[in-house]
Design a protein around this motif. Structure first.
Motif, mmCIF file in Angstrom:
data_model
loop_
_atom_site.group_PDB
_atom_site.id
_atom_site.type_symbol
_atom_site.label_atom_id
_atom_site.label_comp_id
_atom_site.label_asym_id
_atom_site.label_seq_id
_atom_site.Cartn_x
_atom_site.Cartn_y
_atom_site.Cartn_z
ATOM 1 N N PRO A 227 3.255 -41.476 33.869
ATOM 2 C CA PRO A 227 4.068 -42.060 32.796
ATOM 3 C C PRO A 227 4.956 -43.229 33.205
ATOM 4 O O PRO A 227 6.021 -43.422 32.646
ATOM 5 C CB PRO A 227 4.920 -40.869 32.350
ATOM 6 C CG PRO A 227 5.135 -40.088 33.601
ATOM 7 C CD PRO A 227 3.843 -40.230 34.372
ATOM 8 N N GLY A 228 4.558 -44.029 34.168
ATOM 9 C CA GLY A 228 5.348 -45.204 34.523
ATOM 10 C C GLY A 228 5.128 -46.330 33.528
ATOM 11 O O GLY A 228 4.141 -46.355 32.782
ATOM 12 N N SER A 229 6.026 -47.303 33.527
ATOM 13 C CA SER A 229 5.890 -48.450 32.628
ATOM 14 C C SER A 229 5.216 -49.639 33.310
ATOM 15 O O SER A 229 4.803 -50.586 32.636
ATOM 16 C CB SER A 229 7.270 -48.877 32.114
ATOM 17 O OG SER A 229 8.111 -49.271 33.187
ATOM 18 N N THR A 230 5.085 -49.587 34.640
ATOM 19 C CA THR A 230 4.507 -50.710 35.397
ATOM 20 C C THR A 230 3.432 -50.187 36.338
ATOM 21 O O THR A 230 3.647 -49.187 37.045
ATOM 22 C CB THR A 230 5.592 -51.446 36.199
ATOM 23 O OG1 THR A 230 6.628 -51.881 35.320
ATOM 24 C CG2 THR A 230 5.009 -52.645 36.934
ATOM 25 N N ALA B 88 2.824 -36.219 36.358
ATOM 26 C CA ALA B 88 1.498 -36.825 36.434
ATOM 27 C C ALA B 88 0.487 -35.711 36.206
ATOM 28 O O ALA B 88 0.613 -34.618 36.771
ATOM 29 C CB ALA B 88 1.281 -37.469 37.803
ATOM 30 N N VAL B 89 -0.518 -35.990 35.371
ATOM 31 C CA VAL B 89 -1.483 -34.958 34.987
ATOM 32 C C VAL B 89 -2.887 -35.438 35.335
ATOM 33 O O VAL B 89 -3.279 -36.558 34.992
ATOM 34 C CB VAL B 89 -1.392 -34.632 33.485
ATOM 35 C CG1 VAL B 89 -2.366 -33.508 33.123
ATOM 36 C CG2 VAL B 89 0.036 -34.242 33.100
ATOM 37 N N VAL B 90 -3.643 -34.580 36.019
ATOM 38 C CA VAL B 90 -5.037 -34.849 36.362
ATOM 39 C C VAL B 90 -5.875 -33.774 35.688
ATOM 40 O O VAL B 90 -5.683 -32.582 35.941
ATOM 41 C CB VAL B 90 -5.247 -34.838 37.886
ATOM 42 C CG1 VAL B 90 -6.716 -35.103 38.233
ATOM 43 C CG2 VAL B 90 -4.343 -35.869 38.563
ATOM 44 N N THR B 91 -6.816 -34.209 34.826
ATOM 45 C CA THR B 91 -7.584 -33.268 34.013
ATOM 46 C C THR B 91 -9.074 -33.496 34.216
ATOM 47 O O THR B 91 -9.572 -34.604 34.029
ATOM 48 C CB THR B 91 -7.248 -33.431 32.521
ATOM 49 O OG1 THR B 91 -5.832 -33.351 32.336
ATOM 50 C CG2 THR B 91 -7.914 -32.338 31.696
ATOM 51 N N ALA B 92 -9.775 -32.434 34.593
ATOM 52 C CA ALA B 92 -11.218 -32.522 34.780
ATOM 53 C C ALA B 92 -11.921 -32.707 33.430
ATOM 54 O O ALA B 92 -11.373 -32.359 32.382
ATOM 55 C CB ALA B 92 -11.729 -31.264 35.468
ATOM 56 N N PRO B 93 -13.133 -33.253 33.438
ATOM 57 C CA PRO B 93 -13.882 -33.378 32.187
ATOM 58 C C PRO B 93 -13.998 -32.038 31.467
ATOM 59 O O PRO B 93 -14.098 -30.975 32.100
ATOM 60 C CB PRO B 93 -15.252 -33.893 32.650
ATOM 61 C CG PRO B 93 -14.957 -34.627 33.917
ATOM 62 C CD PRO B 93 -13.859 -33.854 34.571
ATOM 63 N N GLU B 94 -13.968 -32.099 30.144
ATOM 64 C CA GLU B 94 -14.021 -30.923 29.280
ATOM 65 C C GLU B 94 -12.854 -29.978 29.529
ATOM 66 O O GLU B 94 -12.927 -28.790 29.212
ATOM 67 C CB GLU B 94 -15.366 -30.189 29.440
ATOM 68 C CG GLU B 94 -16.576 -31.056 29.110
ATOM 69 C CD GLU B 94 -17.882 -30.314 29.239
ATOM 70 O OE1 GLU B 94 -17.860 -29.095 29.519
ATOM 71 O OE2 GLU B 94 -18.924 -30.951 29.067
ATOM 72 N N ASP B 95 -11.775 -30.506 30.094
ATOM 73 C CA ASP B 95 -10.560 -29.722 30.326
ATOM 74 C C ASP B 95 -10.820 -28.460 31.145
ATOM 75 O O ASP B 95 -10.159 -27.432 30.970
ATOM 76 C CB ASP B 95 -9.890 -29.346 28.997
ATOM 77 C CG ASP B 95 -9.425 -30.560 28.221
ATOM 78 O OD1 ASP B 95 -9.238 -31.617 28.854
ATOM 79 O OD2 ASP B 95 -9.264 -30.471 26.994
ATOM 80 N N TRP C 109 -3.042 -48.107 43.594
ATOM 81 C CA TRP C 109 -2.126 -48.558 42.559
ATOM 82 C C TRP C 109 -0.736 -48.032 42.854
ATOM 83 O O TRP C 109 -0.582 -46.949 43.429
ATOM 84 C CB TRP C 109 -2.561 -48.036 41.190
ATOM 85 C CG TRP C 109 -3.825 -48.612 40.656
ATOM 86 C CD1 TRP C 109 -5.102 -48.239 40.974
ATOM 87 C CD2 TRP C 109 -3.939 -49.662 39.687
ATOM 88 N NE1 TRP C 109 -6.005 -48.992 40.277
ATOM 89 C CE2 TRP C 109 -5.321 -49.865 39.468
ATOM 90 C CE3 TRP C 109 -3.012 -50.434 38.992
ATOM 91 C CZ2 TRP C 109 -5.793 -50.814 38.581
ATOM 92 C CZ3 TRP C 109 -3.493 -51.386 38.096
ATOM 93 C CH2 TRP C 109 -4.866 -51.575 37.893
ATOM 94 N N GLU C 110 0.271 -48.786 42.432
ATOM 95 C CA GLU C 110 1.645 -48.287 42.472
ATOM 96 C C GLU C 110 2.156 -48.190 41.032
ATOM 97 O O GLU C 110 2.119 -49.153 40.274
ATOM 98 C CB GLU C 110 2.567 -49.207 43.270
ATOM 99 C CG GLU C 110 3.993 -48.663 43.362
ATOM 100 C CD GLU C 110 4.959 -49.640 44.029
ATOM 101 O OE1 GLU C 110 5.548 -49.261 45.049
ATOM 102 O OE2 GLU C 110 5.114 -50.768 43.514
ATOM 103 N N HIS C 111 2.641 -47.001 40.675
ATOM 104 C CA HIS C 111 3.245 -46.761 39.366
ATOM 105 C C HIS C 111 4.765 -46.730 39.531
ATOM 106 O O HIS C 111 5.286 -46.000 40.394
ATOM 107 C CB HIS C 111 2.779 -45.424 38.793
ATOM 108 C CG HIS C 111 1.291 -45.310 38.632
ATOM 109 N ND1 HIS C 111 0.619 -45.714 37.498
ATOM 110 C CD2 HIS C 111 0.332 -44.837 39.475
ATOM 111 C CE1 HIS C 111 -0.674 -45.481 37.638
ATOM 112 N NE2 HIS C 111 -0.876 -44.962 38.840
#
Length: 344
Positions: free
Chosen positions: A226-229, A269-276, A257-259
């Motif tokens: 959820p960063g803005s940059t 920060a959320v990491v979600t596999a395909p089909e949850d 990347w830097e957030h």
């Protein structure tokens, strides 16, 4: 939960009125349905792969909540494998677990980088070799002292210890770490207090290098930060993107990347596999760790996603000056930071 199944320390539940699946670990113990804490949160000391040599000791914590995680006392109380409901979550490199001392003044540790959920970078240096420091500092190469295991009131397991970051004639810094593994919730919390115990100011950068692999990380796995940059380190990062993990490739390529620009308070920060199929939520305090690096490496046989909250820059114009943009502690000062991993 059915109110008739609730209990307190002075009023245990009627064992005939409930099943184990409806009760917390504390309630199971109070009701006499299990005889000891190990029945709901087991702690075992292991010797890992015999190829590892020195530095192979691990504490394996397995809980009622579906978590099984390695705590590595000889690796700065970092975290090795993490499983959730029989699903592996952490990334393991092709090298497997490795041990033994390496020279922190070069990149030798990368040749022993076996992966694992958490490889702490710092607290003397993060990033590439610079100013006499090796790649990503020395924390993850340093055995912890005063390692202790205790049970909390709710049955959760706490592993604590201290990791030294000192030189003979210079900085004296101590990291006091507590790792709490939830017994009922699939939750692992790492909490550090970094103290300058020496006579001179000390830079104390830290980066929580969290490494995730398949089957959590698959083509199309979604990443939310959820960063803005968002700042790519190289054109390859822009090519690979950051919001969805790319298709596998035989090209040796990576992107970072830097957030930044987090709102005050808790960051998730959320990491979600395909089909949850499985979801990992990482959370931290944005004031303590105002940056988050994201490492995307889709090469077959490498195939890793890194999500890395940090207190200091890894690249860019802010990485400047004597301390490379890191926070500095005066003698006697301390600062806290940490990260929480929660699975669903």
């Amino acid at each position: 939960m059915n109110p008739s199944a609730t209990t307190s320390a002075n009023s245990p539940v009627n064992p005939s009125a409930a099943t184990s699946t409806s009760l917390s670990a504390r309630e199971l113990l109070a009701a006499g349905l299990v005889a000891q804490p190990d029945a709901v949160a087991e702690v075992r000391e292991e010797v890992r792969d015999p190829r590892s040599g020195p530095g192979s000791r691990a504490l394996r914590v397995t809980t009622l909540g579906g978590v099984s995680v390695e705590v590595l006392p000889d690796r700065g109380l970092d975290l090795g494998s993490l499983w959730f409901n029989s699903i592996p979550v952490s990334w393991r490199s092709a090298l497997g677990p490795r041990g033994g001392a390496v020279d922190p003044a070069d990149e030798g540790w990368i040749g022993r980088f076996g992966g694992g959920l958490l490889v702490t970078s710092g607290v003397d240096h993060i990033g590439p070799p610079e100013q006499g420091h090796g790649l990503h500092g020395t924390h993850h190469l340093t055995p912890a002292s005063d390692v202790a295991v205790r049970r909390l009131d709710d049955g959760s397991v706490e592993v604590s210890g201290a990791v030294d970051s000192s030189v003979v004639f210079g900085r004296h810094v101590l990291v006091e770490r507590k790792i709490t593994v939830g017994v009922d919730r699939p939750r692992v919390e790492v909490r550090d207090t970094i103290r300058n115990t020496g006579p001179v100011p000390a830079a104390v950068p830290i980066l929580y290098h969290s490494n995730l692999g398949a089957p959590l990380v698959l083509p199309g796995t979604r990443v939310e930060v959820p960063g803005s940059t968002r700042t790519p380190r190289t054109p390859e990062a822009e090519r690979l993107g950051w919001q969805a993990f790319p298709e596998p490739t035989d090209e040796v390529i990576e992107g970072v990347w830097e957030h930044t620009g987090f709102a005050p308070g808790a960051v998730q920060a959320v990491v979600t596999a395909p089909e949850d199929a499985v979801r990992l939520t990482m959370s931290w305090d944005g004031a303590e760790l105002p940056r988050c690096m994201q490492w995307v490496h889709p090469t077959r046989g490498g195939w890793v996603l890194g999500v890395e909250p940090a207190s200091a820059p890894l690249f860019g114009p802010d990485r400047s000056g004597e301390h490379l943009g890191a926070p500095v502690l005066e003698p006697g000062q301390e600062r806290a930071s940490g990260v929480v991993y929660e699975l669903s």
